[in-house]
Design a protein around this motif. Structure first.
Motif, mmCIF file in Angstrom:
data_model
loop_
_atom_site.group_PDB
_atom_site.id
_atom_site.type_symbol
_atom_site.label_atom_id
_atom_site.label_comp_id
_atom_site.label_asym_id
_atom_site.label_seq_id
_atom_site.Cartn_x
_atom_site.Cartn_y
_atom_site.Cartn_z
ATOM 1 N N LEU A 1 0.835 -1.203 0.000
ATOM 2 C CA LEU A 1 0.000 0.000 0.000
ATOM 3 C C LEU A 1 0.872 1.257 0.000
ATOM 4 C CD1 LEU A 1 -2.710 -1.217 2.521
ATOM 5 C CD2 LEU A 1 -3.048 -0.773 0.068
ATOM 6 N N ALA A 2 1.979 1.202 0.730
ATOM 7 C CA ALA A 2 2.903 2.348 0.726
ATOM 8 C C ALA A 2 3.516 2.529 -0.662
ATOM 9 C CB ALA A 2 3.989 2.142 1.781
ATOM 10 N N GLU A 3 3.900 1.429 -1.307
ATOM 11 C CA GLU A 3 4.467 1.520 -2.657
ATOM 12 C C GLU A 3 3.458 2.091 -3.653
ATOM 13 O OE1 GLU A 3 6.137 -2.178 -3.978
ATOM 14 O OE2 GLU A 3 7.187 -2.491 -2.082
ATOM 15 N N ALA A 4 2.176 1.846 -3.407
ATOM 16 C CA ALA A 4 1.131 2.367 -4.298
ATOM 17 C C ALA A 4 0.909 3.860 -4.094
ATOM 18 C CB ALA A 4 -0.173 1.609 -4.075
ATOM 19 N N GLY A 5 1.535 4.428 -3.063
ATOM 20 C CA GLY A 5 1.448 5.872 -2.866
ATOM 21 C C GLY A 5 0.505 6.308 -1.762
ATOM 22 N N LEU A 6 -0.039 5.360 -1.006
ATOM 23 C CA LEU A 6 -0.921 5.742 0.094
ATOM 24 C C LEU A 6 -0.111 6.269 1.276
ATOM 25 C CD1 LEU A 6 -2.711 3.755 -1.658
ATOM 26 C CD2 LEU A 6 -3.965 3.304 0.479
ATOM 27 N N ARG A 7 -0.656 7.280 1.940
ATOM 28 C CA ARG A 7 -0.008 7.832 3.127
ATOM 29 C C ARG A 7 -0.179 6.874 4.301
ATOM 30 N NH1 ARG A 7 -3.431 11.923 1.716
ATOM 31 N NH2 ARG A 7 -4.498 11.660 3.729
ATOM 32 N N GLU A 8 0.638 7.077 5.313
ATOM 33 C CA GLU A 8 0.590 6.197 6.480
ATOM 34 C C GLU A 8 -0.774 6.246 7.161
ATOM 35 O OE1 GLU A 8 1.710 3.203 8.650
ATOM 36 O OE2 GLU A 8 3.050 4.068 7.138
ATOM 37 N N ASP A 9 -1.384 7.437 7.228
ATOM 38 C CA ASP A 9 -2.689 7.532 7.869
ATOM 39 C C ASP A 9 -3.770 6.838 7.045
ATOM 40 O OD1 ASP A 9 -2.289 9.674 5.983
ATOM 41 O OD2 ASP A 9 -4.141 10.580 6.732
ATOM 42 N N GLU A 10 -3.624 6.861 5.716
ATOM 43 C CA GLU A 10 -4.579 6.169 4.845
ATOM 44 C C GLU A 10 -4.445 4.654 5.001
ATOM 45 O OE1 GLU A 10 -5.125 9.107 1.017
ATOM 46 O OE2 GLU A 10 -3.202 8.058 1.222
ATOM 47 N N ILE A 11 -3.208 4.179 5.102
ATOM 48 C CA ILE A 11 -2.981 2.738 5.299
ATOM 49 C C ILE A 11 -3.558 2.304 6.635
ATOM 50 C CG2 ILE A 11 -1.200 0.975 5.609
ATOM 51 C CD1 ILE A 11 0.567 2.654 3.702
#
Length: 386
Positions: free
Chosen positions: A363-373
């Motif tokens: 999810l991080a590699e896809a560009g989501l922020r930590e709060d979104e994850i």
């Protein structure tokens, strides 16, 4: 987004050859995870092998946030593969149009039971079902006294998986030439019918038919491993050169002058009698004697191996086919990659991953922020390992 064997086998090939394969699983995981044996009840032996070299993310795709996360992953993907029926993938909002909107160049591959343009489109399908439908079970019955039987391997899943792999590669090559992505369909039923009828269409290729859809050499009751004085051997005395060499090694006995042995055509027309005569002759010598004769005459022949024998086969050992390595699931012996490349050889990756093992990283590699994850995980739309 595949489970069981067909899709995982196709994508295992890509992982072995260097692709970054992301396995998208539901919160319950691929059902094959739970097939024994294995010390980890969530990663049985078959799962560990066929999902080697992949990364696992868990997404509950019934939740819109999880669907959005998958589409985000797809933005930078070359290929999307799924094994759901058309109606089911459509209900999730993940049909080709949805993935194409996220990534116009994506190759979208459907691997399922039956082509969606026919009346079987919504039927569920597993390997046994497709073997039955494809003619293979009926062909097996002709070799076993009329009793239908399945092949001793999940041939439908694996042939369809191989077909899926080459179809995806062809689509990728076309995209290299044209810059255009596309949708690919690989239905198991049609794939197995094509596979079966390569040799069995025979006289029914012609209109009107010149004979039944059956290759008689393959369905002859006499076509089986040959009994020797002390065991069995597999031998294929096939072309004219083989037969001349065989007869010469036997001293050109009188029976070898029978016209039915003269040519490929006459042998095929009399295949039952030809193989029956050969079976009688094979009982006259031991397996070792026959193998020596066949090697000298350059006739294709091999001993009858068990799957246990293969683990210690001298050829496989010398070529390094079996690869033993330590993994987080213990010491495992993987079957090797059967293809060789002079410049870009493949490599076997880690054992099949734990359920959701890479969810956060992907999810991080896809560009989501930590709060979104964190929000996805807290809501259950995404999962990490327990």
């Amino acid at each position: 987004m595949t489970s069981v064997l067909m899709g995982p086998y196709a994508t295992q090939i890509f992982a072995d050859l260097g692709a970054d394969v992301i396995k998208v699983e539901s919160p319950d995981g691929d059902t094959t995870r739970y097939l024994p044996p294995g010390p980890d009840p969530t990663r049985g032996g078959m799962f560990l092998n066929v999902n080697r070299g992949k990364r696992s993310i868990v997404l509950d795709l019934k939740q819109p946030a999880a669907r959005d996360a998958l589409l985000k992953l797809a933005e930078n993907a070359d290929v999307f593969v799924h094994s759901m029926r058309a109606q089911a993938i459509g209900r999730l909002g993940l049909d080709y149009d949805a993935l194409k909107a996220a990534n116009p160049k994506i190759i979208y591959a459907n691997l399922y039971g039956f082509a969606r343009s026919g009346p079987y489109r919504d039927y569920p399908a597993y390997d046994d079902i497709v073997q039955a439908a494809s003619g293979l079970v009926d062909l097996q019955a002709r070799l076993s006294g009329g009793v239908p039987s399945y092949l001793g391997t999940v041939v439908a899943d694996k042939v369809a998986g191989l077909t899926g792999a080459y179809a995806i590669i062809a689509a990728l090559f076309a995209r290299e030439r044209t810059g255009i992505g596309q949708e690919v369909e690989v239905p198991m039923f049609e794939t197995l019918v094509s596979f079966t009828m390569v040799e069995h269409l025979c006289g029914s290729l012609f209109d009107p038919p010149q004979g039944p859809p059956e290759y008689p050499r393959v369905t002859s009751a006499a076509r089986r491993p040959y009994k020797t004085k002390d065991g069995y051997v597999g031998v294929m005395i096939y072309n004219d050169k083989h037969w001349r060499g065989f007869f010469a090694a036997l001293g050109d006995p009188d029976w070898s002058k029978d016209p039915m042995f003269a040519t490929m055509r006459t042998r095929t027309e009399n295949i039952g009698a030809v193989l029956a005569r050969l079976a009688l002759v094979m009982e006259e010598r031991t397996t070792e004697e026959w193998m020596a004769l066949f090697r000298e005459a350059h006739i294709p022949a091999m001993a009858i191996n068990s799957t246990e024998d293969l683990l210690h086969d001298p050829h496989l050992v010398e070529t390094g086919f079996w690869q033993t390595r330590g993994t987080d699931a213990g010491t495992l012996r993987f079957p090797g990659i059967p293809t060789g490349f002079s410049e870009t050889p493949g490599a076997i990756g880690e054992a099949g991953p734990r359920l959701g093992q890479h969810s956060r990283a992907l999810l991080a590699e896809a560009g989501l922020r930590e709060d979104e994850i964190a929000a996805l995980i807290d809501s259950g739309a995404a999962r990490e390992p327990a």
